[in-house]
Design an enzyme around this catalytic site. Structure first.
Site, PDB file in Angstrom:
ATOM      1  N   HIS A   1      -4.640  -2.053  -8.811  1.00 26.67           N
ATOM      2  CA  HIS A   1      -5.114  -1.788 -10.228  1.00 26.67           C
ATOM      3  C   HIS A   1      -4.282  -2.403 -11.154  1.00 26.67           C
ATOM      4  CE1 HIS A   1      -2.384   1.853  -9.825  1.00 26.67           C
ATOM      5  NE2 HIS A   1      -2.328   1.469 -10.924  1.00 26.67           N
TER       6      HIS A   1
ATOM      7  N   ASP B   1      -2.889  -1.415 -14.853  1.00 24.89           N
ATOM      8  CA  ASP B   1      -2.760   0.032 -15.730  1.00 24.89           C
ATOM      9  C   ASP B   1      -3.790  -0.050 -16.895  1.00 24.89           C
ATOM     10  OD1 ASP B   1      -1.276   1.521 -13.975  1.00 24.89           O
ATOM     11  OD2 ASP B   1       0.317   1.268 -15.035  1.00 24.89           O
TER      12      ASP B   1
ATOM     13  N   HIS C   1      -1.006  -3.375  -9.142  1.00 24.80           N
ATOM     14  CA  HIS C   1      -0.086  -2.602  -8.230  1.00 24.80           C
ATOM     15  C   HIS C   1      -0.829  -1.383  -7.484  1.00 24.80           C
ATOM     16  CE1 HIS C   1       0.029  -0.696 -12.078  1.00 24.80           C
ATOM     17  NE2 HIS C   1       0.245   0.448 -11.368  1.00 24.80           N
TER      18      HIS C   1
ATOM     19  N   ARG D   1       6.222   7.966 -16.478  1.00 27.45           N
ATOM     20  CA  ARG D   1       5.719   6.645 -16.832  1.00 27.45           C
ATOM     21  C   ARG D   1       5.614   6.529 -18.412  1.00 27.45           C
ATOM     22  NH1 ARG D   1       0.275   4.781 -15.046  1.00 27.45           N
ATOM     23  NH2 ARG D   1      -0.493   4.504 -17.199  1.00 27.45           N
TER      24      ARG D   1
HETATM   25  O1  AKG Z   1       3.533   6.325  -8.435  1.00 29.11           O
HETATM   26  C1  AKG Z   1       3.398   5.208  -8.355  1.00 29.11           C
HETATM   27  O2  AKG Z   1       4.182   4.592  -7.576  1.00 29.11           O
HETATM   28  C2  AKG Z   1       2.780   4.458  -9.328  1.00 29.11           C
HETATM   29  C3  AKG Z   1       1.539   5.054  -9.718  1.00 29.11           C
HETATM   30  C4  AKG Z   1       0.920   4.104 -10.658  1.00 29.11           C
HETATM   31  O3  AKG Z   1      -0.106   3.436 -10.392  1.00 29.11           O
HETATM   32  C5  AKG Z   1       1.167   4.043 -12.202  1.00 29.11           C
HETATM   33  O4  AKG Z   1       2.090   4.881 -12.775  1.00 29.11           O
HETATM   34  O5  AKG Z   1       0.976   3.398 -12.962  1.00 29.11           O
HETATM   35 FE   FE2 Z   2      -0.754   2.198 -12.118  1.00 28.29          FE
END
Ligand code: AKG
Ligand code: FE2
Length: 304
Positions: free
Chosen positions: A107, A109, A257, A273
């Site tokens: 995906h 984000d 990702h 994040r």
């Molecule tokens: O937990 C992760 O490694 C990434 C999760 C994710 O897709 C994000 O935080 O955008």
């Molecule tokens: Fe993500």
């Protein structure tokens, strides 16, 4: 401020940045150097940066305005800091975490909003002894390696992005899922984006796309399968093995990702994040169901 050292990590993208203490504000020259490195390497890894939430937010703001995470369920944000999304498999407020399986399919984000994130900065605070890796795919390379004919086809296409395709969403807390759905009706984005800083085109591929506008369900699925397989092939991917204190900054305008479930889920994993507010605007999808093959056969039969 001494210039940071930038060491490439992969062919498709990725570079490690050392020689900086991100707890302190950056001077203008360092900020410029990092922004240029970001455009060039797409994914930047900053090791050994155990930042507080305030420092994480302040460092993130060097790369753009922060998203306020209005698209997310409030329970998944850090208390007192809505700019920070908590991605964890640890219980929160005595309940299973609403983000314990976040990111489990390819995906970009916030592509299920009209304003996909410009980028994001993910800080690893706790990790299992092995695994819990994240992979990024370079969608500019994916676009540029399509045949000219296929590029001509995808250039004119638009696709529907749908939050209900977030993998594992059905196993999350129903209240959180209901909020996510209510806040994020399906949206339409072009399949090819032009990067506002570099002018490079990229393919907005990913597994949260439900259909391509104007195609039948079968045509959409076949083309999406091809494009996703192509875009996420190993030669376009950087895979990150986390260490506690890593901050990874990615350019969400030309990547997708996936967070791998390649670890023992009884072990804690905790990531924080910050998302950078997106610049591009999509639009809400209209509720027009795509034609399917069987309906088209019947339509043709009715004419003959
Ligand atoms: O937990 C992760 O490694 C990434 C999760 C994710 O897709 C994000 O935080 O955008
Ligand atoms: Fe993500």
């Amino acid at each position: 401020m001494a210039a940071p050292t930038i060491t490439p990590l992969g062919y498709a993208m990725g570079a490690e940045v050392t020689g900086l203490d991100l707890r302190r504000p950056l001077d203008a020259a360092t900020r410029r150097a990092l922004y240029e490195a970001w455009l060039r390497h797409v994914v930047l890894v900053f090791p050994d940066q155990n930042l507080t939430p305030e420092q994480h937010i302040a460092f993130s703001a060097n790369f753009g305005e922060l998203d306020d995470h209005a698209s997310q369920a409030p329970e998944t944000l850090l208390d007192g800091h809505p700019e920070i999304l908590v991605v964890t498999n640890k219980h929160r407020l005595g309940k299973p975490s609403g983000t314990r399986n976040t990111g489990r399919n390819w995906h970009t984000d916030l592509s299920y909003t009209v304003r996909p994130a410009k980028g994001a900065l993910l800080l690893c605070q706790e990790k299992p002894p092995v695994g819990g890796d994240t992979m990024w795919a370079n969608l500019s390379l994916a676009y540029e390696t399509l045949s000219p004919k296929m590029r001509g086809i995808v250039d004119g296409l638009e696709a529907v992005h749908d939050v209900t395709l977030v993998k594992g969403i059905g196993q999350r807390d129903p209240t959180i899922v209901a909020t996510m759905k209510a806040r994020n009706p399906p949206v339409v984005h072009p399949m090819v984006r032009t990067h506002p800083d570099t002018g490079r085109k990229s393919l907005l591929a990913g597994e949260r796309i439900s259909s391509i506008l104007g195609f039948s369900e079968e045509e959409s699925q076949a083309l999406l399968d091809f494009l996703n397989t192509h875009a996420t092939s190993p030669e376009f991917v950087y895979r990150h093995r986390w260490r506690v204190g890593d901050i990874v900054l990615w350019d969400n305008r030309c990547t997708c990702h996936v967070a791998l479930p390649d670890f023992d889920q009884t072990q804690p994993r905790l990531m924080l994040r910050c998302s950078l507010k997106g610049e591009a605007e999509g639009r809400l999808a209209e509720a027009a169901p795509a034609a399917n093959r069987e309906a088209m056969i019947q339509a043709v039969a009715a004419l003959s």
